[in-house]
Scaffold this active site. Structure first.
Site, PDB file in Angstrom:
ATOM      1  N   ARG A  60      -4.859  10.669  -2.288  1.00 49.47           N
ATOM      2  CA  ARG A  60      -3.410  10.498  -2.119  1.00 49.47           C
ATOM      3  C   ARG A  60      -3.101  10.336  -0.630  1.00 49.47           C
ATOM      4  O   ARG A  60      -2.260   9.530  -0.233  1.00 49.47           O
ATOM      5  CB  ARG A  60      -2.647  11.683  -2.718  1.00 49.47           C
ATOM      6  CG  ARG A  60      -1.185  11.731  -2.286  1.00 49.47           C
ATOM      7  CD  ARG A  60      -0.279  12.608  -3.156  1.00 49.47           C
ATOM      8  NE  ARG A  60      -0.891  13.821  -3.648  1.00 49.47           N
ATOM      9  CZ  ARG A  60      -1.125  14.917  -2.919  1.00 49.47           C
ATOM     10  NH1 ARG A  60      -0.812  14.969  -1.640  1.00 49.47           N
ATOM     11  NH2 ARG A  60      -1.686  15.970  -3.471  1.00 49.47           N
ATOM     12  N   TYR A 112      18.574  -6.734  -3.825  1.00 55.52           N
ATOM     13  CA  TYR A 112      17.825  -6.627  -5.082  1.00 55.52           C
ATOM     14  C   TYR A 112      18.456  -5.545  -5.965  1.00 55.52           C
ATOM     15  O   TYR A 112      18.836  -4.477  -5.470  1.00 55.52           O
ATOM     16  CB  TYR A 112      16.371  -6.281  -4.728  1.00 55.52           C
ATOM     17  CG  TYR A 112      15.470  -6.072  -5.896  1.00 55.52           C
ATOM     18  CD1 TYR A 112      15.076  -7.136  -6.698  1.00 55.52           C
ATOM     19  CD2 TYR A 112      14.996  -4.800  -6.215  1.00 55.52           C
ATOM     20  CE1 TYR A 112      14.239  -6.931  -7.781  1.00 55.52           C
ATOM     21  CE2 TYR A 112      14.145  -4.584  -7.288  1.00 55.52           C
ATOM     22  CZ  TYR A 112      13.773  -5.666  -8.072  1.00 55.52           C
ATOM     23  OH  TYR A 112      12.946  -5.475  -9.138  1.00 55.52           O
ATOM     24  N   ASP A 184      13.875  -6.191   4.022  1.00 49.14           N
ATOM     25  CA  ASP A 184      13.047  -6.434   2.839  1.00 49.14           C
ATOM     26  C   ASP A 184      12.593  -7.888   2.918  1.00 49.14           C
ATOM     27  O   ASP A 184      13.387  -8.812   2.731  1.00 49.14           O
ATOM     28  CB  ASP A 184      13.881  -6.170   1.570  1.00 49.14           C
ATOM     29  CG  ASP A 184      13.060  -6.331   0.294  1.00 49.14           C
ATOM     30  OD1 ASP A 184      12.069  -7.096   0.301  1.00 49.14           O
ATOM     31  OD2 ASP A 184      13.437  -5.712  -0.725  1.00 49.14           O
ATOM     32  N   LYS A 209       5.024  -9.419  -5.664  1.00 51.35           N
ATOM     33  CA  LYS A 209       5.491 -10.806  -5.685  1.00 51.35           C
ATOM     34  C   LYS A 209       4.475 -11.711  -4.974  1.00 51.35           C
ATOM     35  O   LYS A 209       3.362 -11.819  -5.426  1.00 51.35           O
ATOM     36  CB  LYS A 209       6.894 -10.881  -5.075  1.00 51.35           C
ATOM     37  CG  LYS A 209       7.847  -9.768  -5.575  1.00 51.35           C
ATOM     38  CD  LYS A 209       8.166  -9.861  -7.048  1.00 51.35           C
ATOM     39  CE  LYS A 209       8.897  -8.637  -7.604  1.00 51.35           C
ATOM     40  NZ  LYS A 209      10.074  -8.208  -6.887  1.00 51.35           N
TER      41      LYS A 209
END
Ligand SMILES: *Cc1c(COP(=O)(O)O)cnc(C)c1O
Length: 396
Positions: A60, A112, A184, A209
């Site tokens: 992690r 978004y 972004d 994406k």
């Protein structure tokens, strides 16, 4: 047009963009010579003595496959530091984790949908407040700024109307008010636009994406030049735990190697499709920053290397006719999301933006006949034939 790093200038990530996309963060494996970074499927790491680790102690906190991806993404954004997350939303969440109760955020009114939901439905309950404004209108941004404003959140180009925001101007406004400017950069990718070079403090990505590029992985990233911010992001990676597994990191690394090749074709295909749609008698408007008619075309030409693979357009059609159209394409798959090699088509009014009441949606410029396409890298003539035939079938 961003200046390329000279291969011999001693930068940590040498080479031009295409070279960095393939090599940055990825040395052949010291032990075996493996050219590709191994997928380190391990949760923990043996220590040479108590507290004496070899750079990794728990996955992690850090994993070598993730490190390779983080270095690669930093290099692509001309940045010092990169951090990978389990999704684009996890990376956006991490930027918001920097804030404290009482802080205020200015964001675009067409960010978004998931970003809007996170801000309003998650962070408002922790006493953060948000103003959503048209970020192409700098007076509107200025008048939304308050003493408590700590963050200006920018997307460009935006979705689905492909507005282009001036990163340098918005970063200046943020900095004049001692706020951070985060961009972004999912729609543009670092190949087309490098926001840190325009003054942004943080860049956020949905790796799902274009960076992944093959619609087979979900991931997110934050890059910055600020060591203190990067340390905070690392703290939240470890404390919140929204980190990607090594296989996801491997898939994104495989994607970024071909990012320049794919983006060149995405842009070329999108430009051709946008120009032909613009000349089509059943199309009333095309939203593409590469068209001269786009209101921010000059800014896009200055800020971006090329104009991207996303195109929106308005059919001269009803809601139902438009639904018929998006259902009639055969090469374009009817689906949300974007940025993969395959072409996708969607109707915002019934899909991505269906939760907005109709009056409000129309006011925001999202007409019943609006269609958004993610133009893939198939042969452009097959894409055009498909769109033309579907328009004819739906509007006959
Ligand atoms: C998809 C997307 C996100 C969210 O990313 P996920 O990987 O789906 O969590 C954020 N911003 C933009 C612009 C996106 O397109």
């Amino acid at each position: 047009m961003t200046e390329q790093i000279d291969p011999d200038d001693g930068q940590p990530h040498g080479g031009r963009f295409e070279t960095r996309s393939i090599h940055a963060g990825q040395e052949p494996d010291g032990e075996t010579g493996a050219v590709m970074p191994p997928i380190y499927a391990t949760s923990t790491y043996v220590q040479d003595g108590p507290g004496e680790d070899r750079g990794y102690e728990y996955s992690r906190t850090g994993n070598p496959t993730r490190t390779a991806l983080e270095e690669n993404l930093a290099a692509l954004e001309n940045a010092e530091y990169g951090r990978a997350f389990a999704s684009g939303m996890a990376s956006i969440n991490t930027v918001l984790n920097l804030l404290e109760a009482g802080d205020h955020v200015v964001a675009g009114d067409d960010v978004y949908g998931g970003t809007h939901r996170l801000f309003r439905q998650v962070f408002e309950q922790y006493n953060l407040s948000f103003s959503f404004v048209d970020t192409t209108d700098h007076d509107a941004v200025l008048s939304a700024m308050r003493p408590a404003t700590e963050l200006v959140w920018v997307e460009t180009p935006t979705n689905p109307l492909m507005r282009v925001n001036d990163i340098a101007a918005l970063a200046d406004i943020a900095h004049d008010h001692d706020a951070l400017c985060a961009v972004d950069n999912t729609f543009a990718t670092p190949y087309l636009q490098q926001p840190l070079d325009h003054g942004a403090d943080v860049v956020s990505h949905s790796l799902t994406k274009y960076l992944g590029g093959h619609s087979d992985v979900v991931g997110g990233a934050l890059v910055t030049d600020d060591e203190h911010l990067d340390e905070r992001f690392g703290f939240y990676q470890n404390s919140v735990g929204a980190t990607p597994d090594p296989f996801a990191c491997f898939l994104v690394l495989r994607g970024t190697k071909t990012l320049p090749l794919r983006m060149d074709r995405h842009c070329e295909n999108a430009r051709t499709i946008a120009e032909r749609l613009d000349a089509h008698p059943d199309v009333s408007h095309v939203y593409y920053p590469g068209l001269d008619s786009h209101p921010q075309h000059d800014l896009a030409a200055e800020q971006m290397r090329d104009f991207g693979g996303m195109v929106s357009f308005e059919l001269d059609a009803t809601l139902d006719e438009t639904a018929d159209f998006v259902s009639a394409t055969e090469v374009f798959a009817l689906a949300e999301s974007l940025g993969g090699v395959e072409s996708l088509i969607e109707q915002p009014a019934t899909m991505t933006h269906a939760s907005i009441p109709r009056e409000e949606r129309l006011e925001a410029g999202l007409a019943d006949g609006l269609v958004r396409i993610s133009v893939g890298v198939e042969h452009v003539e097959d894409l055009w034939t498909d769109l033309e035939a579907a328009i004819e079938a739906a509007l006959a």
